[in-house]
Design a protein around this motif. Structure first.
Motif, mmCIF file in Angstrom:
data_model
loop_
_atom_site.group_PDB
_atom_site.id
_atom_site.type_symbol
_atom_site.label_atom_id
_atom_site.label_comp_id
_atom_site.label_asym_id
_atom_site.label_seq_id
_atom_site.Cartn_x
_atom_site.Cartn_y
_atom_site.Cartn_z
ATOM 1 N N THR A 1 0.851 -1.193 0.000
ATOM 2 C CA THR A 1 0.000 0.000 0.000
ATOM 3 C C THR A 1 0.885 1.240 0.000
ATOM 4 O O THR A 1 1.809 1.337 0.804
ATOM 5 C CB THR A 1 -0.907 0.051 1.247
ATOM 6 O OG1 THR A 1 -1.708 -1.131 1.303
ATOM 7 C CG2 THR A 1 -1.826 1.264 1.198
ATOM 8 N N PHE A 2 0.606 2.188 -0.902
ATOM 9 C CA PHE A 2 1.316 3.461 -0.853
ATOM 10 C C PHE A 2 0.314 4.578 -0.573
ATOM 11 O O PHE A 2 -0.813 4.566 -1.059
ATOM 12 C CB PHE A 2 2.121 3.724 -2.129
ATOM 13 C CG PHE A 2 1.313 3.851 -3.394
ATOM 14 C CD1 PHE A 2 0.831 5.090 -3.806
ATOM 15 C CD2 PHE A 2 1.058 2.732 -4.187
ATOM 16 C CE1 PHE A 2 0.105 5.221 -4.978
ATOM 17 C CE2 PHE A 2 0.337 2.856 -5.364
ATOM 18 C CZ PHE A 2 -0.143 4.107 -5.751
ATOM 19 N N THR A 3 0.759 5.532 0.241
ATOM 20 C CA THR A 3 -0.121 6.577 0.751
ATOM 21 C C THR A 3 0.265 7.928 0.191
ATOM 22 O O THR A 3 1.441 8.309 0.201
ATOM 23 C CB THR A 3 -0.037 6.625 2.291
ATOM 24 O OG1 THR A 3 -0.333 5.327 2.814
ATOM 25 C CG2 THR A 3 -1.007 7.649 2.856
ATOM 26 N N LEU A 4 -0.741 8.661 -0.299
ATOM 27 C CA LEU A 4 -0.534 10.009 -0.800
ATOM 28 C C LEU A 4 -1.774 10.850 -0.517
ATOM 29 O O LEU A 4 -2.887 10.299 -0.468
ATOM 30 C CB LEU A 4 -0.256 10.003 -2.309
ATOM 31 C CG LEU A 4 1.112 9.500 -2.774
ATOM 32 C CD1 LEU A 4 1.129 9.304 -4.284
ATOM 33 C CD2 LEU A 4 2.218 10.449 -2.338
ATOM 34 N N PRO A 5 -1.618 12.158 -0.364
ATOM 35 C CA PRO A 5 -2.773 13.028 -0.131
ATOM 36 C C PRO A 5 -3.460 13.399 -1.446
ATOM 37 O O PRO A 5 -3.788 14.561 -1.703
ATOM 38 C CB PRO A 5 -2.146 14.249 0.543
ATOM 39 C CG PRO A 5 -0.803 14.355 -0.080
ATOM 40 C CD PRO A 5 -0.344 12.923 -0.308
ATOM 41 N N VAL A 6 -3.654 12.393 -2.284
ATOM 42 C CA VAL A 6 -4.151 12.584 -3.640
ATOM 43 C C VAL A 6 -5.217 11.540 -3.932
ATOM 44 O O VAL A 6 -5.020 10.358 -3.624
ATOM 45 C CB VAL A 6 -2.991 12.433 -4.664
ATOM 46 C CG1 VAL A 6 -3.488 12.650 -6.080
ATOM 47 C CG2 VAL A 6 -1.854 13.384 -4.339
ATOM 48 N N PRO A 7 -6.354 11.916 -4.521
ATOM 49 C CA PRO A 7 -7.404 10.938 -4.823
ATOM 50 C C PRO A 7 -6.953 9.896 -5.834
ATOM 51 O O PRO A 7 -6.122 10.192 -6.709
ATOM 52 C CB PRO A 7 -8.549 11.790 -5.398
ATOM 53 C CG PRO A 7 -8.198 13.192 -5.135
ATOM 54 C CD PRO A 7 -6.735 13.274 -4.891
ATOM 55 N N PRO A 8 -7.492 8.675 -5.775
ATOM 56 C CA PRO A 8 -7.087 7.619 -6.714
ATOM 57 C C PRO A 8 -7.341 7.966 -8.174
ATOM 58 O O PRO A 8 -6.678 7.439 -9.064
ATOM 59 C CB PRO A 8 -7.930 6.415 -6.286
ATOM 60 C CG PRO A 8 -8.284 6.678 -4.869
ATOM 61 C CD PRO A 8 -8.427 8.164 -4.744
ATOM 62 N N ALA A 9 -8.311 8.867 -8.443
ATOM 63 C CA ALA A 9 -8.640 9.219 -9.825
ATOM 64 C C ALA A 9 -7.708 10.273 -10.407
ATOM 65 O O ALA A 9 -7.781 10.572 -11.608
ATOM 66 C CB ALA A 9 -10.084 9.711 -9.914
ATOM 67 N N ALA A 10 -6.830 10.853 -9.601
ATOM 68 C CA ALA A 10 -5.877 11.844 -10.115
ATOM 69 C C ALA A 10 -4.950 11.175 -11.123
ATOM 70 O O ALA A 10 -4.425 10.089 -10.881
ATOM 71 C CB ALA A 10 -5.078 12.448 -8.974
ATOM 72 N N ALA A 11 -4.750 11.818 -12.282
ATOM 73 C CA ALA A 11 -3.969 11.218 -13.366
ATOM 74 C C ALA A 11 -2.677 11.984 -13.600
ATOM 75 O O ALA A 11 -2.652 13.211 -13.569
ATOM 76 C CB ALA A 11 -4.793 11.176 -14.647
ATOM 77 N N GLU A 12 -1.611 11.240 -13.865
ATOM 78 C CA GLU A 12 -0.283 11.828 -14.064
ATOM 79 C C GLU A 12 0.464 11.027 -15.124
ATOM 80 O O GLU A 12 0.486 9.780 -15.093
ATOM 81 C CB GLU A 12 0.507 11.799 -12.750
ATOM 82 C CG GLU A 12 1.942 12.260 -12.841
ATOM 83 C CD GLU A 12 2.091 13.770 -12.951
ATOM 84 O OE1 GLU A 12 3.224 14.243 -13.158
ATOM 85 O OE2 GLU A 12 1.073 14.480 -12.837
ATOM 86 N N PRO A 13 1.114 11.686 -16.090
ATOM 87 C CA PRO A 13 1.949 10.987 -17.076
ATOM 88 C C PRO A 13 3.365 10.790 -16.532
ATOM 89 O O PRO A 13 4.305 11.482 -16.912
ATOM 90 C CB PRO A 13 1.925 11.918 -18.287
ATOM 91 C CG PRO A 13 1.772 13.283 -17.700
ATOM 92 C CD PRO A 13 0.988 13.117 -16.423
ATOM 93 N N PHE A 14 3.530 9.866 -15.610
ATOM 94 C CA PHE A 14 4.793 9.652 -14.908
ATOM 95 C C PHE A 14 5.961 9.551 -15.893
ATOM 96 O O PHE A 14 5.886 8.850 -16.898
ATOM 97 C CB PHE A 14 4.726 8.373 -14.080
ATOM 98 C CG PHE A 14 3.630 8.370 -13.053
ATOM 99 C CD1 PHE A 14 3.775 9.060 -11.859
ATOM 100 C CD2 PHE A 14 2.442 7.689 -13.294
ATOM 101 C CE1 PHE A 14 2.755 9.068 -10.917
ATOM 102 C CE2 PHE A 14 1.422 7.689 -12.354
ATOM 103 C CZ PHE A 14 1.567 8.381 -11.165
ATOM 104 N N VAL A 15 7.060 10.256 -15.566
ATOM 105 C CA VAL A 15 8.225 10.245 -16.442
ATOM 106 C C VAL A 15 9.266 9.265 -15.920
ATOM 107 O O VAL A 15 9.536 9.201 -14.718
ATOM 108 C CB VAL A 15 8.833 11.659 -16.582
ATOM 109 C CG1 VAL A 15 9.387 12.177 -15.264
ATOM 110 C CG2 VAL A 15 9.912 11.683 -17.656
ATOM 111 N N ASP A 16 9.820 8.478 -16.827
ATOM 112 C CA ASP A 16 10.897 7.547 -16.497
ATOM 113 C C ASP A 16 12.197 8.344 -16.432
ATOM 114 O O ASP A 16 12.562 9.048 -17.381
ATOM 115 C CB ASP A 16 10.979 6.471 -17.571
ATOM 116 C CG ASP A 16 11.926 5.328 -17.221
ATOM 117 O OD1 ASP A 16 12.947 5.577 -16.552
ATOM 118 O OD2 ASP A 16 11.647 4.186 -17.632
ATOM 119 N N LEU A 17 12.919 8.229 -15.325
ATOM 120 C CA LEU A 17 14.137 9.017 -15.155
ATOM 121 C C LEU A 17 15.250 8.627 -16.117
ATOM 122 O O LEU A 17 16.159 9.426 -16.363
ATOM 123 C CB LEU A 17 14.631 8.925 -13.708
ATOM 124 C CG LEU A 17 13.765 9.643 -12.686
ATOM 125 C CD1 LEU A 17 14.420 9.605 -11.317
ATOM 126 C CD2 LEU A 17 13.500 11.086 -13.101
#
Length: 293
Positions: A157-173
């Motif tokens: 489980t990972f915890t964030l102050p962000v709703p599950p429906a929030a969308a992000e185009p995660f960038v690969d480093l």
């Protein structure tokens, strides 16, 4: 710290063409961090600056800067806390002034996407009088596998102050590092602001599904109120100010402003940006979330 492995693709030419800067004349601040160490692997011979280096480099101790920057043509600027942190803009402006006086030609700044409060830090670089490139990264995919969320993902489980429906185009480093190498060593990137994203936006629920598929066990996202998250960060050892900054950043950058995908990585690298699911499989194979005793 459990970190994933990756295969570097050295891009520094053995012979430089006009406008190119050789690796030996590149300085990487934050050179042992998540982005800096990847750039260093792609640029054998580049100078790696860190607080534990010899000579030591510390953003909060300006007296350590001159020795590291001497004889350098290009500098990668990675600020340790965040470019929006108190004092970051002032330190970056002072460093840029020193760089200009000592003959540096080019600055490449790691910034954040959708962060108007980083404007002062970016301005310190863009108004330096030197060649400059700003890399505005989306949320790092490697936040799930290196340092930040790795233990939580390992636990399921990972915890964030962000709703599950929030969308992000995660960038690969790995992609971000290749773009940084291009900006540091090759002409044609001066005066550019690159917004670096993955090829698609995923909600945090979809990211959890990708992590579950990669690890072979359930991984879920837990949404908590910002105040609860901030208190947890303080309990984990962060200062009140740093905890407040991180909480505010997470809440605001996940408000939908960063959901659109850009083509900056394909434009610079000539190939598609790396997908989050592929990153997750690679990290899992490398043992990022393997159980620890």
């Amino acid at each position: 710290m459990n970190t994933e492995t990756f295969t570097p693709r050295p891009t520094s030419p053995t012979r430089t063409a006009p406008g190119e800067i050789p690796a030996a004349r590149v300085l990487l601040t934050g050179g042992t961090g998540k982005t800096g160490r990847r750039i260093a692997a792609l640029l054998p011979g580049a100078r790696v600056a860190s607080r534990s280096g010899d000579p030591a480099f510390d953003w909060h101790r300006p007296a350590t800067w001159p020795e590291s920057v001497a004889g350098v043509d290009a500098v990668y600027l990675s600020y340790p806390e965040d470019v929006a942190a108190p004092g970051a803009a002032e330190n970056l402006a002072a460093f840029a002034s020193l760089a200009a006086r000592t003959g540096v030609r080019r600055l490449v700044l790691l910034s954040g996407r959708g962060m108007p409060w980083a404007a002062a830090s970016e301005q310190a670089v863009t108004e330096s009088g030197l060649e400059w490139t700003v890399l505005r990264g989306s949320w790092f995919a490697q936040n799930f596998s290196e340092e930040f969320l790795v233990d939580e993902v390992r636990g399921g489980t990972f915890t964030l102050p962000v709703p599950p429906a929030a969308a992000e185009p995660f960038v690969d480093l790995d992609d971000l590092a290749e773009v940084a190498v291009a900006a540091l060593t090759r002409p044609g990137h001066e005066g550019r602001v690159y917004e670096l994203t993955g090829p698609r936006a995923l909600t945090l629920a979809e990211a959890a599904e990708a992590l579950s598929a990669a690890t072979g066990r359930p991984v879920t996202h837990r949404h908590v109120a910002p105040a609860v998250y901030r208190e947890a960060l303080v309990a984990g050892g962060l200062t009140e100010a740093h905890a407040e900054l991180l909480t505010q950043l997470f809440v605001e950058v996940f408000d939908g402003r960063n959901t659109p995908v850009t083509d900056d990585i394909p434009a610079v690298l000539g190939r598609p940006a790396g997908d989050f699911a592929r990153y997750a499989r690679r990290a899992a194979t490398a043992g990022a979330w393997a159980p620890t005793d």
